[in-house]
Motif scaffolding. Structure first.
Motif, PDB file in Angstrom:
ATOM      1  N   GLU A   1       0.846  -1.204   0.000  1.00  0.00           N
ATOM      2  CA  GLU A   1       0.000   0.000   0.000  1.00  0.00           C
ATOM      3  C   GLU A   1       0.884   1.258   0.000  1.00  0.00           C
ATOM      4  O   GLU A   1       0.663   2.187  -0.774  1.00  0.00           O
ATOM      5  CB  GLU A   1      -0.887  -0.022   1.262  1.00  0.00           C
ATOM      6  N   LEU A   2       1.909   1.252   0.844  1.00  0.00           N
ATOM      7  CA  LEU A   2       2.744   2.448   0.963  1.00  0.00           C
ATOM      8  C   LEU A   2       3.553   2.713  -0.312  1.00  0.00           C
ATOM      9  O   LEU A   2       3.619   3.851  -0.785  1.00  0.00           O
ATOM     10  CB  LEU A   2       3.678   2.319   2.178  1.00  0.00           C
ATOM     11  N   VAL A   3       4.172   1.672  -0.875  1.00  0.00           N
ATOM     12  CA  VAL A   3       4.986   1.965  -2.069  1.00  0.00           C
ATOM     13  C   VAL A   3       4.113   2.398  -3.254  1.00  0.00           C
ATOM     14  O   VAL A   3       4.530   3.253  -4.035  1.00  0.00           O
ATOM     15  CB  VAL A   3       5.953   0.810  -2.490  1.00  0.00           C
ATOM     16  N   CYS A   4       2.907   1.831  -3.355  1.00  0.00           N
ATOM     17  CA  CYS A   4       2.053   2.193  -4.506  1.00  0.00           C
ATOM     18  C   CYS A   4       1.295   3.504  -4.258  1.00  0.00           C
ATOM     19  O   CYS A   4       1.399   4.442  -5.041  1.00  0.00           O
ATOM     20  CB  CYS A   4       1.067   1.077  -4.822  1.00  0.00           C
ATOM     21  N   ASP A   5       0.560   3.570  -3.149  1.00  0.00           N
ATOM     22  CA  ASP A   5      -0.285   4.755  -2.924  1.00  0.00           C
ATOM     23  C   ASP A   5       0.528   5.921  -2.362  1.00  0.00           C
ATOM     24  O   ASP A   5       0.246   7.080  -2.661  1.00  0.00           O
ATOM     25  CB  ASP A   5      -1.439   4.430  -1.955  1.00  0.00           C
TER      26      ASP A   5
ATOM     27  N   GLN B   1       4.530   1.781  -9.627  1.00  0.00           N
ATOM     28  CA  GLN B   1       3.509   1.026 -10.361  1.00  0.00           C
ATOM     29  C   GLN B   1       3.576  -0.443  -9.963  1.00  0.00           C
ATOM     30  O   GLN B   1       4.648  -1.046  -9.990  1.00  0.00           O
ATOM     31  CB  GLN B   1       3.780   1.129 -11.861  1.00  0.00           C
ATOM     32  N   ARG B   2       2.409  -0.988  -9.648  1.00  0.00           N
ATOM     33  CA  ARG B   2       2.316  -2.385  -9.231  1.00  0.00           C
ATOM     34  C   ARG B   2       2.893  -3.330 -10.292  1.00  0.00           C
ATOM     35  O   ARG B   2       3.489  -4.340  -9.980  1.00  0.00           O
ATOM     36  CB  ARG B   2       0.831  -2.695  -9.034  1.00  0.00           C
ATOM     37  N   GLU B   3       2.716  -2.957 -11.576  1.00  0.00           N
ATOM     38  CA  GLU B   3       3.183  -3.826 -12.678  1.00  0.00           C
ATOM     39  C   GLU B   3       4.709  -3.893 -12.718  1.00  0.00           C
ATOM     40  O   GLU B   3       5.270  -4.739 -13.403  1.00  0.00           O
ATOM     41  CB  GLU B   3       2.713  -3.288 -14.047  1.00  0.00           C
TER      42      GLU B   3
END
Ligand code: SER
Length: 391
Positions: free
Chosen positions: A106-110, A115-117
């Motif tokens: 959650e922290l690295v993406c939001d 990007q999750r990909e």
């Protein structure tokens, strides 16, 4: 997001989830610790990970200054640093590994906009003593990440030969051009970003493992690497954190790009080590500092300016900036004095090398045994000999 905002976002995220902020400890590991320098966020917390109650509770977060010498030969590339800061979160017998993984993603993406990909997770695939970490694997898969299972050399964390340890799960980010390919285990363009360790065991001197009285989670993420990927630059040196160094050293000493990175890394590391009380010497921590300074001097003299250049010119504002970044109070004049004294010694050594080498090795070709002899008998390090041979 600049460096300060990145730190505040990280610690704020965990504070919002009940974690108390702890201050960075010294680089000098406590007596009896198997490492010379604090090289991971968990070091100062070792007794608490082994079960001692922490005065601030069971959830902690913070930024720890670290120094690693294992990667010294890789320093100069785009992501390896000797002194760095590690962002960390800890659950001391509180929440479990999967919770830490979910918050981590959650922290690295939001929070940091990755990007999750472009993410890949690795988990412990088991060895003769402990089975694969299937809970960690299942959690990453539920969160939609690809997962690779690796062995203990990649996905087992231990502070040293004995003490608290356990399987870890690493989040990697793609740093290559174009779409991701391969896996973290097969393609070096996957950069290790954040390690989540489930501290479950105590390792004993005979190599056996016993379960710890409480299961804890220890996570560590290199601040500079996070800045590199979140600021979309190709090297840690291009982040805002290094701007003071990279805006001053090129015009001051005109080093080539690799020497610039080595000078920046080694001088920052030397400042932090000096700030924590280390002085150059021929053993232990002092020897690490001596090696860093001598490698820095070799890089400095490698360029067009040759040995006319001196570390005494290091601008005080770079000392102040570095000390501030690593949460230290260091007099810049003290650093300059230590650098000047070490430089004097190294100049004498270089002069000795210049007179010895042509006499001992007129051909200029040296074997491994020759390098060892020069190091052990005359105190001439390999880098200096190579440099002198090339003059
Ligand atoms: N064990 C973590 C790491 O260095 C941090 O404490 O990966």
């Amino acid at each position: 997001m600049n460096t300060d905002e990145t730190i505040t976002t990280f610690t704020g995220f965990f504070r919002d989830r009940g974690h108390q902020l702890i201050a960075s400890s010294s680089l000098l590991s406590p007596p009896g610790d198997p490492v010379l320098f604090t090289s991971a966020g968990m070091h100062p917390l070792t007794p608490y990970l082994a079960g001692k109650p922490h005065p601030l509770g069971r959830r902690l977060t913070g930024v720890q200054r670290c120094l690693r010498t294992t990667d010294l030969d890789e320093v100069g590339d785009y992501s390896h640093l000797t002194a760095f800061q590690m962002l960390g979160s800890w659950s001391l017998g509180d929440y479990d590994g999967p919770q830490s993984q979910r918050w981590g993603l959650e922290l690295v993406c939001d929070g940091f906009g990755l990007q999750r990909e472009l993410l890949y997770a690795t988990v412990f695939g088991g060895d003769g003593q402990v089975g694969p970490d299937s809970r960690a694997e299942r959690t990453w898969r539920e969160l939609g990440l690809p997962v690779e299972l690796l062995g203990p050399e990649d996905n087992w964390w231990a502070n040293g030969p004995t003490g608290p340890c356990g399987p870890d799960s690493e989040l990697h980010v793609w740093t290559g051009d174009g779409p991701p390919s391969g896996t973290p285990g097969t393609d070096g363009r996957w950069l290790e970003l954040w390690n989540h360790v489930t501290m479950r065991y105590e390792r004993h001197p005979d190599g056996s493992l016993t379960p710890l009285s409480q299961q804890s989670v220890d996570t560590g993420m290199g601040l500079e690497r996070l800045l590199m990927v979140s600021q979309h630059v190709r090297s840690v040196y291009e982040t805002d954190l290094f701007a003071p160094w990279l805006s001053v050293l090129p015009s001051l000493w005109r080093p080539d790009p690799r020497s610039l990175r080595i000078l920046t890394d080694h001088l920052r590391s030397a400042i932090v080590a000096i700030g924590d009380g280390v002085r150059p010497s021929s053993t232990g921590r002092g020897y690490v500092l001596r090696r860093l300074l001598r490698r820095a001097l070799t890089a400095l003299w490698h360029g067009d300016g040759g040995s006319a250049l001196t570390l005494r010119e290091l601008p005080p504002e770079l000392v102040r900036d570095t000390a501030g970044r690593f949460c230290q109070v260091v007099e810049s004049s003290l650093v300059t004095d230590v650098l000047a004294a070490e430089e004097r010694k190294f100049r004498e050594l270089a002069a000795r090398g210049r007179s010895l080498l042509p006499r001992l090795y007129p051909s200029g070709r040296l074997t491994e045994a020759d390098y060892e002899f020069l190091r052990d008998t005359h105190g001439l390090p390999r880098e200096l000999v190579t440099e002198l041979l090339g003059e």
